[in-house]
Design a protein around this motif. Structure first.
Motif, PDB file in Angstrom:
ATOM      1  N   CYS A 100      25.350  55.302  33.220  1.00  0.00           N
ATOM      2  CA  CYS A 100      25.695  54.853  31.861  1.00  0.00           C
ATOM      3  C   CYS A 100      27.078  55.351  31.463  1.00  0.00           C
ATOM      4  CB  CYS A 100      24.665  55.340  30.847  1.00  0.00           C
ATOM      5  SG  CYS A 100      23.190  54.338  30.745  1.00  0.00           S
ATOM      6  N   GLU A 101      27.386  56.602  31.785  1.00  0.00           N
ATOM      7  CA  GLU A 101      28.697  57.155  31.452  1.00  0.00           C
ATOM      8  C   GLU A 101      29.812  56.389  32.163  1.00  0.00           C
ATOM      9  OE1 GLU A 101      28.538  61.343  32.340  1.00  0.00           O
ATOM     10  OE2 GLU A 101      27.615  61.813  30.398  1.00  0.00           O
ATOM     11  N   LYS A 102      29.554  56.000  33.416  1.00  0.00           N
ATOM     12  CA  LYS A 102      30.544  55.229  34.168  1.00  0.00           C
ATOM     13  C   LYS A 102      30.768  53.872  33.492  1.00  0.00           C
ATOM     14  CE  LYS A 102      31.483  53.409  38.772  1.00  0.00           C
ATOM     15  NZ  LYS A 102      31.080  52.050  39.032  1.00  0.00           N
ATOM     16  N   GLU A 103      29.673  53.218  33.098  1.00  0.00           N
ATOM     17  CA  GLU A 103      29.791  51.919  32.423  1.00  0.00           C
ATOM     18  C   GLU A 103      30.505  52.069  31.077  1.00  0.00           C
ATOM     19  OE1 GLU A 103      25.810  50.398  32.166  1.00  0.00           O
ATOM     20  OE2 GLU A 103      25.670  50.056  34.326  1.00  0.00           O
ATOM     21  N   LEU A 104      30.203  53.151  30.351  1.00  0.00           N
ATOM     22  CA  LEU A 104      30.879  53.402  29.076  1.00  0.00           C
ATOM     23  C   LEU A 104      32.371  53.602  29.275  1.00  0.00           C
ATOM     24  CD1 LEU A 104      28.436  55.769  27.171  1.00  0.00           C
ATOM     25  CD2 LEU A 104      29.373  53.633  26.301  1.00  0.00           C
ATOM     26  N   GLN A 105      32.741  54.321  30.325  1.00  0.00           N
ATOM     27  CA  GLN A 105      34.157  54.549  30.608  1.00  0.00           C
ATOM     28  C   GLN A 105      34.848  53.230  30.934  1.00  0.00           C
ATOM     29  OE1 GLN A 105      35.890  57.436  30.123  1.00  0.00           O
ATOM     30  NE2 GLN A 105      37.614  56.056  30.414  1.00  0.00           N
ATOM     31  N   ARG A 141      37.480  55.593  21.641  1.00  0.00           N
ATOM     32  CA  ARG A 141      37.142  56.831  22.367  1.00  0.00           C
ATOM     33  C   ARG A 141      36.085  57.639  21.618  1.00  0.00           C
ATOM     34  NH1 ARG A 141      43.105  57.553  22.768  1.00  0.00           N
ATOM     35  NH2 ARG A 141      43.720  56.347  24.573  1.00  0.00           N
ATOM     36  N   ASN A 142      36.129  57.611  20.289  1.00  0.00           N
ATOM     37  CA  ASN A 142      35.102  58.303  19.503  1.00  0.00           C
ATOM     38  C   ASN A 142      33.738  57.657  19.700  1.00  0.00           C
ATOM     39  OD1 ASN A 142      36.826  60.242  18.480  1.00  0.00           O
ATOM     40  ND2 ASN A 142      37.245  59.105  16.598  1.00  0.00           N
ATOM     41  N   THR A 165      35.387  51.454  27.700  1.00  0.00           N
ATOM     42  CA  THR A 165      36.478  52.107  26.972  1.00  0.00           C
ATOM     43  C   THR A 165      37.824  51.700  27.550  1.00  0.00           C
ATOM     44  OG1 THR A 165      35.032  53.992  26.498  1.00  0.00           O
ATOM     45  CG2 THR A 165      37.399  54.345  26.251  1.00  0.00           C
ATOM     46  N   ASP A 166      37.936  51.718  28.860  1.00  0.00           N
ATOM     47  CA  ASP A 166      39.193  51.323  29.511  1.00  0.00           C
ATOM     48  C   ASP A 166      39.533  49.865  29.201  1.00  0.00           C
ATOM     49  OD1 ASP A 166      39.330  53.878  30.571  1.00  0.00           O
ATOM     50  OD2 ASP A 166      38.588  53.283  32.564  1.00  0.00           O
ATOM     51  N   LYS A 167      38.505  49.001  29.220  1.00  0.00           N
ATOM     52  CA  LYS A 167      38.713  47.575  28.938  1.00  0.00           C
ATOM     53  C   LYS A 167      39.275  47.389  27.527  1.00  0.00           C
ATOM     54  CE  LYS A 167      35.644  44.258  27.444  1.00  0.00           C
ATOM     55  NZ  LYS A 167      34.364  43.585  27.408  1.00  0.00           N
ATOM     56  N   TYR A 168      38.665  48.032  26.540  1.00  0.00           N
ATOM     57  CA  TYR A 168      39.107  47.853  25.162  1.00  0.00           C
ATOM     58  C   TYR A 168      40.458  48.512  24.914  1.00  0.00           C
ATOM     59  CZ  TYR A 168      34.818  45.544  23.822  1.00  0.00           C
ATOM     60  OH  TYR A 168      33.789  44.637  23.709  1.00  0.00           O
ATOM     61  N   CYS A 169      40.724  49.646  25.519  1.00  0.00           N
ATOM     62  CA  CYS A 169      42.034  50.288  25.363  1.00  0.00           C
ATOM     63  C   CYS A 169      43.135  49.410  25.970  1.00  0.00           C
ATOM     64  CB  CYS A 169      42.043  51.675  25.996  1.00  0.00           C
ATOM     65  SG  CYS A 169      41.133  52.898  25.023  1.00  0.00           S
ATOM     66  N   ARG A 187      32.817  56.136  22.429  1.00  0.00           N
ATOM     67  CA  ARG A 187      32.411  56.589  23.770  1.00  0.00           C
ATOM     68  C   ARG A 187      31.852  58.007  23.714  1.00  0.00           C
ATOM     69  NH1 ARG A 187      37.112  57.917  27.628  1.00  0.00           N
ATOM     70  NH2 ARG A 187      37.213  59.534  26.056  1.00  0.00           N
ATOM     71  N   ARG A 188      32.529  58.895  23.003  1.00  0.00           N
ATOM     72  CA  ARG A 188      32.080  60.288  22.889  1.00  0.00           C
ATOM     73  C   ARG A 188      30.685  60.363  22.265  1.00  0.00           C
ATOM     74  NH1 ARG A 188      34.912  62.664  18.529  1.00  0.00           N
ATOM     75  NH2 ARG A 188      33.114  61.895  17.425  1.00  0.00           N
ATOM     76  N   ASP A 189      30.471  59.604  21.187  1.00  0.00           N
ATOM     77  CA  ASP A 189      29.156  59.598  20.542  1.00  0.00           C
ATOM     78  C   ASP A 189      28.070  59.096  21.496  1.00  0.00           C
ATOM     79  OD1 ASP A 189      30.432  60.500  18.270  1.00  0.00           O
ATOM     80  OD2 ASP A 189      30.416  58.550  17.253  1.00  0.00           O
ATOM     81  N   ALA A 190      28.403  58.068  22.261  1.00  0.00           N
ATOM     82  CA  ALA A 190      27.434  57.522  23.215  1.00  0.00           C
ATOM     83  C   ALA A 190      27.109  58.542  24.307  1.00  0.00           C
ATOM     84  CB  ALA A 190      27.978  56.237  23.832  1.00  0.00           C
ATOM     85  N   MET A 191      28.127  59.223  24.787  1.00  0.00           N
ATOM     86  CA  MET A 191      27.897  60.219  25.838  1.00  0.00           C
ATOM     87  C   MET A 191      27.084  61.400  25.313  1.00  0.00           C
ATOM     88  SD  MET A 191      31.275  60.229  28.184  1.00  0.00           S
ATOM     89  CE  MET A 191      31.660  58.850  29.246  1.00  0.00           C
ATOM     90  N   ASP A 192      27.331  61.791  24.073  1.00  0.00           N
ATOM     91  CA  ASP A 192      26.518  62.846  23.457  1.00  0.00           C
ATOM     92  C   ASP A 192      25.057  62.422  23.376  1.00  0.00           C
ATOM     93  OD1 ASP A 192      28.768  64.400  23.192  1.00  0.00           O
ATOM     94  OD2 ASP A 192      29.005  64.045  21.024  1.00  0.00           O
ATOM     95  N   LYS A 193      24.836  61.165  23.020  1.00  0.00           N
ATOM     96  CA  LYS A 193      23.471  60.650  22.921  1.00  0.00           C
ATOM     97  C   LYS A 193      22.809  60.622  24.309  1.00  0.00           C
ATOM     98  CE  LYS A 193      20.829  56.856  20.937  1.00  0.00           C
ATOM     99  NZ  LYS A 193      20.876  55.548  20.266  1.00  0.00           N
ATOM    100  N   LEU A 194      23.579  60.244  25.314  1.00  0.00           N
ATOM    101  CA  LEU A 194      23.040  60.227  26.684  1.00  0.00           C
ATOM    102  C   LEU A 194      22.633  61.626  27.132  1.00  0.00           C
ATOM    103  CD1 LEU A 194      25.559  57.824  28.459  1.00  0.00           C
ATOM    104  CD2 LEU A 194      23.128  57.400  28.077  1.00  0.00           C
TER     105      LEU A 194
END
Length: 184
Positions: free
Chosen positions: A155-160, A128-129, A163-167, A131-138
């Protein structure tokens, strides 16, 4: 957008690898050399993993045998194992160190299950961290005008989804390890 998310997908995969190695270091029913992965010995002033100073073998399912290449390290290895949270007393015969793994008690199994859950939760926090860093960069790229709002949202949708896949994978790995631990 695809290349942007690939970078963060690789970071999340590295997190998965770390959690998998943490899971491997948790002893289940059999003796496994991976339980020694996090134990380092003082080798001429440098903390060195046991695997780099000794041969580790498993002569039977309930024991490990550690044979250092330099016999002067026997006491150092023995001390490192005693101070670790492994919970096993090493037996030193002057040539090799033997670790005899007793049958896990119900209480110890529950402790190890809690440890596995903690490793999985730490992995999810790390994902999740990322993901947060990536969204901040976006958001920063959108602010600079390097990206449109639609591209950012895609991009945020793909990142989510990543994140869901790895969780989900972490939850599955944790459940599998817990089942392995609780099996008698």
């Amino acid at each position: 957008m695809q290349e942007f998310n690939q970078e963060y997908d690789a970071k999340m995969q590295k997190t998965m690898d770390v959690v998998m190695s943490d899971f491997a270091s948790v002893r289940a029913g059999r003796a496994n050399a991976a339980v020694l992965d996090k134990i380092a010995v003082d080798y001429y002033g440098t903390p060195t993993p046991i695997q780099q100073v000794a041969t580790i073998s498993s002569p039977d399912p309930r024991s490990l045998m550690i044979q250092p290449w330099d016999t002067t390290l026997l006491k150092v290895i023995e001390k490192a194992i005693q101070t670790s949270d492994l919970g096993i007393n090493p037996q030193n015969d002057g040539k090799v160190i033997r670790l005899l793994f007793p049958q896990l008690t119900e209480e110890r199994r529950k402790e190890l299950t809690k440890q596995v859950k903690k490793y999985a939760e730490n992995g999810k926090v790390a994902v999740r961290n990322i993901r947060r860093d990536a969204m901040d960069k976006l958001k920063a790229e959108e602010k600079k005008g390097e990206m449109t709002e639609d591209d950012r949202k895609l991009c945020e949708k793909e990142l989510q989804e990543l994140t869901d896949k790895y969780c989900k994978q972490l939850d599955e790995m944790s459940a599998k390890k817990e089942k392995e631990l609780m099996a008698v």
